[in-house]
Scaffold this active site. Structure first.
Site, short mmCIF file in Angstrom:
data_model
loop_
_atom_site.label_atom_id
_atom_site.label_comp_id
_atom_site.label_asym_id
_atom_site.label_seq_id
_atom_site.Cartn_x
_atom_site.Cartn_y
_atom_site.Cartn_z
N ASN A 18 52.77 -50.63 44.82
CA ASN A 18 53.01 -51.70 43.85
C ASN A 18 52.54 -53.00 44.47
OD1 ASN A 18 54.00 -53.66 42.10
ND2 ASN A 18 55.93 -52.59 41.74
N ARG A 67 50.98 -49.07 40.43
CA ARG A 67 51.33 -49.92 39.29
C ARG A 67 50.13 -50.81 38.99
NH1 ARG A 67 54.34 -55.61 39.11
NH2 ARG A 67 54.37 -55.87 36.85
N HIS A 155 55.26 -55.26 31.70
CA HIS A 155 56.51 -54.75 32.32
C HIS A 155 56.92 -53.41 31.73
CE1 HIS A 155 57.47 -59.22 33.21
NE2 HIS A 155 57.11 -58.64 34.34
N ARG A 214 55.59 -69.54 35.23
CA ARG A 214 54.79 -69.41 34.02
C ARG A 214 55.53 -70.03 32.84
NH1 ARG A 214 53.45 -63.11 34.37
NH2 ARG A 214 54.68 -63.18 36.28
N MET A 255 65.49 -68.86 40.71
CA MET A 255 66.69 -69.07 39.89
C MET A 255 67.92 -69.38 40.75
SD MET A 255 68.16 -69.34 36.98
CE MET A 255 67.28 -68.57 35.60
N VAL A 303 66.57 -61.43 38.64
CA VAL A 303 67.50 -62.33 37.96
C VAL A 303 68.46 -61.53 37.08
CG1 VAL A 303 67.73 -64.25 36.34
CG2 VAL A 303 65.86 -64.23 38.03
N GLY A 304 67.94 -60.58 36.35
CA GLY A 304 68.77 -59.79 35.45
C GLY A 304 69.86 -59.02 36.17
N GLU A 333 60.74 -49.14 39.15
CA GLU A 333 59.38 -48.82 38.73
C GLU A 333 58.81 -47.69 39.57
OE1 GLU A 333 57.70 -53.16 37.30
OE2 GLU A 333 58.30 -52.87 39.39
#
Length: 351
Positions: A18, A67, A155, A214, A255, A303-304, A333
């Site tokens: 990845n 990936r 994603h 972004r 974050m 973050v999630g 992933e």
């Protein structure tokens, strides 16, 4: 470094590669998806050294799964050959932060493991099930036909795994799922019965939510205005990709730093959080509308997974949507890539 090349791939080890915009994640997954070896290279310069060092101490590998952010029109993972690699290179302008890095990973593995088959697993492929009304831009038909302008979504590997795991946890195979992949890059997906119905990213990974650096969605008229005002194309692209999002609002794209600054009273950071949550809740409600309701909300990505305060605020703001199960699922992933790699090579062996 040992390499085995024969036998049923489903029973053997897969090297998962990845390559991020600056980093490189490597892992060897065994037949039962146990992680046999792993390494995260924070700063990777596309050289083969880290890969050689990793493989020297890792178990034997039989196949390699990569990936790849953009697969164009591909609807599934593909065995990599010269033709496939050339097609992927032509898509570089659509994912300039990630596509060259994936190609560098493919080339590095080809040099270090020349006898091992490689498979490209695309983030875009998962969203190939979206209906035309969700993928079509309201642009002149001659533009759409000439350049294949459409919403691809990204994603997909993360959304596929997180949504499937959330449905398992909920015990509800028919659940309407909104998957939130929130990391440096961020997107949502509306998923029903394992199929993507809608998503927030579009033709490129720049669209949708506010991200680390972004911008997410911006009025296209504003961009035209900036160009007419004297901003160059390169300046515009650099600003949207690298200096917008949380970084543009608060001065940092992390974050954790934004939240610490907000708690200390920094007004820019407080605004950044409000903008981030506003856009996130707005988009989740839009995904629920695409599904005709929501049964499961799942958070994944850095973050999630780790910002409990964010999840609590989002849940409170979305209470009007009614009862739903909420899950936090670790981003894996690597499992998705290993599974798809084995499936492609098993098919090749049986053909």
């Amino acid at each position: 470094m040992a390499v085995t090349l024969s036998g049923n791939v489903a029973k053997r080890n897969v090297l998962v590669v990845n390559a991020g915009s600056s980093s490189l994640k490597l892992g060897v997954l065994g037949p039962d998806d146990t992680v046999l070896a792993a390494r995260h290279v924070e700063r990777w310069d596309a050289d083969t050294g880290p890969l050689r060092d990793f493989l020297a101490a890792a178990p034997a590998v039989d196949a390699v799964g990569h990936r790849v952010v953009h697969g164009g029109a591909a609807t599934s993972a593909l065995l990599i050959d010269d033709h496939v690699r050339a097609d992927l290179e032509r898509l570089t302008s659509l994912a300039p932060l990630h596509q060259p890095r994936a190609l560098a990973g493919i080339d590095a593995v080809g040099e270090v493991l020349p006898g091992v088959r490689q498979v490209a697993c695309f983030d875009t492929a998962f969203h190939a099930t979206m209906p035309p009304h969700a993928t079509t831009y309201a642009l002149p038909s001659q533009w759409r036909q000439k350049w294949d302008l459409r919403r691809y979504g990204f994603h997909g590997l993360s959304h596929a795994y997180a949504s499937r795991r959330a449905v398992e946890l909920a015990g509800a195979p028919d659940a309407r799922v909104v998957s939130c992949h929130l990391g440096a890059g961020a997107s949502l997906a509306a998923i029903h019965k394992g199929r993507s119905v809608d998503t927030t990213m579009g033709f490129t990974p720049l669209a949708g939510l506010v991200m680390a650096t972004r911008s997410g969605d911006v009025d296209p008229g504003l961009l035209v205005w900036l160009l007419r005002a004297g901003l160059s194309l390169d300046e515009l692209e650099d600003g949207l990709e690298h200096h917008s999002g949380l970084a543009g609002l608060s001065g940092t794209g992390d974050m954790r730093d934004v939240r610490r600054a907000a708690e200390a009273g920094d007004e820019r950071a407080m605004l950044a959080l409000r903008v981030y949550v506003h856009r996130l809740c707005q988009a989740i409600a839009a995904m629920a509308a695409s599904l005709g309701g929501i049964d499961v909300l799942v958070f994944t990505g850095g973050v999630g997974e780790h910002d409990a305060e964010l999840r609590t605020e989002v849940g409170a703001r979305l209470a009007f949507l009614g009862a739903m199960d909420v899950f936090v699922v670790e981003a894996r992933e690597d499992l998705e890539i290993a599974g798809r790699t084995r499936a492609v090579l098993d098919f090749e062996e049986c053909s």
